[in-house]
Design an enzyme around this catalytic site. Structure first.
Site, mmCIF file in Angstrom:
data_model
loop_
_atom_site.group_PDB
_atom_site.id
_atom_site.type_symbol
_atom_site.label_atom_id
_atom_site.label_comp_id
_atom_site.label_asym_id
_atom_site.label_seq_id
_atom_site.Cartn_x
_atom_site.Cartn_y
_atom_site.Cartn_z
ATOM 1 N N CYS A 76 -0.288 7.029 34.801
ATOM 2 C CA CYS A 76 -0.765 6.345 33.594
ATOM 3 C C CYS A 76 -2.242 6.713 33.425
ATOM 4 O O CYS A 76 -3.046 6.494 34.342
ATOM 5 C CB CYS A 76 -0.601 4.848 33.811
ATOM 6 S SG CYS A 76 -1.379 3.811 32.563
ATOM 7 N N CYS A 129 -1.895 10.327 27.157
ATOM 8 C CA CYS A 129 -1.151 9.134 27.597
ATOM 9 C C CYS A 129 0.214 9.643 28.031
ATOM 10 O O CYS A 129 0.809 10.487 27.352
ATOM 11 C CB CYS A 129 -1.018 8.149 26.437
ATOM 12 S SG CYS A 129 0.172 6.810 26.714
HETATM 13 N N1 DGL Z 1 1.365 5.480 29.688
HETATM 14 C C1 DGL Z 1 0.095 4.874 29.817
HETATM 15 C C2 DGL Z 1 -1.045 5.832 29.685
HETATM 16 O O1 DGL Z 1 -0.875 6.973 30.083
HETATM 17 C C3 DGL Z 1 -0.047 3.452 29.353
HETATM 18 C C4 DGL Z 1 -0.114 3.189 27.903
HETATM 19 C C5 DGL Z 1 -0.141 1.722 27.588
HETATM 20 O O2 DGL Z 1 0.521 0.939 28.271
HETATM 21 O O3 DGL Z 1 -0.854 1.351 26.647
HETATM 22 O O4 DGL Z 1 -2.118 5.524 29.242
#
Ligand code: DGL
Length: 268
Positions: free
Chosen positions: A72, A183
């Site tokens: 993430c 993301c």
């Molecule tokens: N998939 C995550 C990222 O790479 C989290 C996004 C989220 O929960 O807002 O930032």
């Protein structure tokens, strides 16, 4: 072999897990989706840090993970320094927007970066931008609302198309020839974004770089442990409706380990 923990606020980290399952199939994987707290992108730094620490503690102590992939961008940006400080015995691998590779590929020197608000505002991200060579223009595009659309209906292309129409207008009017997908949810809509922007815009995501990094680490650390199993295992943990999460994961991922995975409700 290693037990490798992955975590994300939801489905996003699966875009990296999929590559790991394909390329490093002999290990045991635990994927923790913190769906009760999705999305992370609008949350305060302190909250994300504390949540990251609680999750890594759970993965290492309760699930025996010795390697953790912070799958993430938001959690990496806000929490990875603290996680490394609190768990110095664990190998912690993070994910960052691919800004450096974008500067190597962009001809117009104008680069869009689509990421959560928390990532774009984080010190880690802005420090990274500060290390880039001069002469580049970076257009920061907060992906507010996009993760929710991907989580809600991974195939609801119309609502995602409308979002892209509204939020990528500035990018389309600029000279940008490169868009960084900052993301881990966004690789799941890569085709939609590419169709929307056209072939002249190149998209960059760092999933493969993270898995190559993980592979280098595993080969270095596990060199004395010969693989004894035909294949590894996958456990999916999530704190809202694990069967719904498994259903969505199976729609997104083709790897057979997903079909044979087990799921558990996570009380964390
Ligand atoms: N998939 C995550 C990222 O790479 C989290 C996004 C989220 O929960 O807002 O930032």
């Amino acid at each position: 072999m290693s037990t490798i923990g992955f975590f994300d606020s939801g489905l996003g980290g699966l875009s990296i897990l999929e590559l790991a399952l394909d390329q490093l199939p002999l290990h045991d994987y635990v994927y923790l989706a913190d769906t009760a707290h999705n999305p992370y992108g609008q949350r305060a730094s302190t909250w994300i840090r504390q949540r990251g620490l609680a999750i890594v503690e759970h993965l290492s102590i309760k699930r025996g993970c010795d390697v953790i992939v912070v799958a993430c961008n938001t959690a990496t940006a806000e929490a990875i320094l603290d996680i490394r400080l609190h768990f110095p015995h664990l190998r912690i691998i993070g994910v960052e927007p691919g800004i450096k590779p974008a500067t190597l590929q962009s001809k117009t020197k104008t680069i869009g970066i689509l990421a959560t608000k928390a990532t774009l505002e984080s010190k880690k991200f802005n420090d990274l931008i500060g290390t880039m060579p001069p002469g580049f223009e970076f257009l920061k595009i907060p992906g507010t609302g996009l993760v929710e659309l991907i989580e809600a209906a991974s195939k609801d292309e119309l609502s995602i198309e409308i979002w892209l129409q509204e939020h990528l207008q500035g990018l389309r009017k600029s000279h940008a020839d490169t868009l960084v997908l900052g993301c881990t949810h966004y690789p799941f809509i890569k085709d939609l974004v590419q169709n929307h922007l056209g072939p002249q815009t190149q998209l960059i995501d760092t999933g493969q770089a993270v898995v190559s990094h993980l592979a280098r680490h595993l080969h270095q650390e596990d060199v004395s442990i010969a693989p004894t199993k035909a294949k590894g295992s996958l456990l999916l943990l999530c704190n809202i409706d694990p069967s719904l999460f498994l259903f969505k994961a199976q729609k997104l991922l083709k790897n057979p380990l997903i079909a044979n995975s087990s799921t558990e409700f996570l009380a964390l």
